[in-house]
Design an enzyme around this catalytic site. Sequence first.
Site, mmCIF file in Angstrom:
data_model
loop_
_atom_site.group_PDB
_atom_site.id
_atom_site.type_symbol
_atom_site.label_atom_id
_atom_site.label_comp_id
_atom_site.label_asym_id
_atom_site.label_seq_id
_atom_site.Cartn_x
_atom_site.Cartn_y
_atom_site.Cartn_z
ATOM 1 N N SER A 144 0.851 -1.192 0.000
ATOM 2 C CA SER A 144 0.000 0.000 0.000
ATOM 3 C C SER A 144 0.882 1.236 0.000
ATOM 4 C CB SER A 144 -0.896 0.018 1.245
ATOM 5 O OG SER A 144 -1.588 1.244 1.361
ATOM 6 N N TYR A 157 -1.555 -0.677 10.533
ATOM 7 C CA TYR A 157 -1.814 -1.023 9.133
ATOM 8 C C TYR A 157 -0.620 -0.645 8.257
ATOM 9 C CZ TYR A 157 -3.824 -1.001 4.463
ATOM 10 O OH TYR A 157 -4.053 -1.225 3.118
#
Length: 264
Positions: A144, A157
């Site tokens: 990501s 995350y």
Amino acid sequence: MSDSLRNKVVVVTGASSGIGRSIVLESAGRGATVVLMARNVDKLTEIAAEARELSGTEAIVLPTDMGKADEIEASFKNLIAKVDHIDYLVNCAGFGKFETFMESSTQDVTSMFQVNVLGLMYFTRLIGRVMIDQKQGQIVNFGSIAGKVPTTKSAAYSASKAAVIQFSNVLRLELKPFNVKVMTVNPGPVYTNFFNTADKSGKYVENVQAFMLDPDDVAWQVVHYFGSNKRELNLPVSLAVASKLYALFPTVGDFLSLEFASRK
């Protein structure tokens, strides 16, 4: 649609929704035999039926919780009993929660790493051994932009995705002698169910509308690079540039992140 993936086997984790679902259907539309892995059996069965219509060939459903090693191993054994080769592995499974680290629960952080990192690594090792024996294959891991550019309320995350990125970088070097390729995909925000869990308030989605990606567009680009030597795909271009600038000017990057990118 084309037959560019006819007789190829594409394994996709996180296949029940979002980018995973889109990659399954994009691959099937090009003639691939697709293998769908996720927890939701009903959704997998529905998507597999659609994939069969597109490809005219098999679509295999393997219900799996990617956070549980025993289920991953059982699904792998089931998989190799059904196919005689594996051409592409796309690791899409993952989730996140947006909250300050000090307020996050140990269980949430542990679960996030179990699915996003450890499950991915364990399954990749199993499939990677098959590809080494075949002397060909490609592994696509979803990191990501969050793993490259820090924003508030995403510590766990972002850390999990940074781990995926670096894992992929090392794996690429280790598998190169065996003609097994590794590509990392680092998207920014995408219109998927991800935010149903990550952003319950809806504030973050409202603030990043200009950068939101369509999962079908992401899937098209990923499948387009199947078989290529591309090492990393960062999307969208604006955030890809931002990640490079952050690496060069981290102090300025911290300021801009707090001012513009941390409105969760």
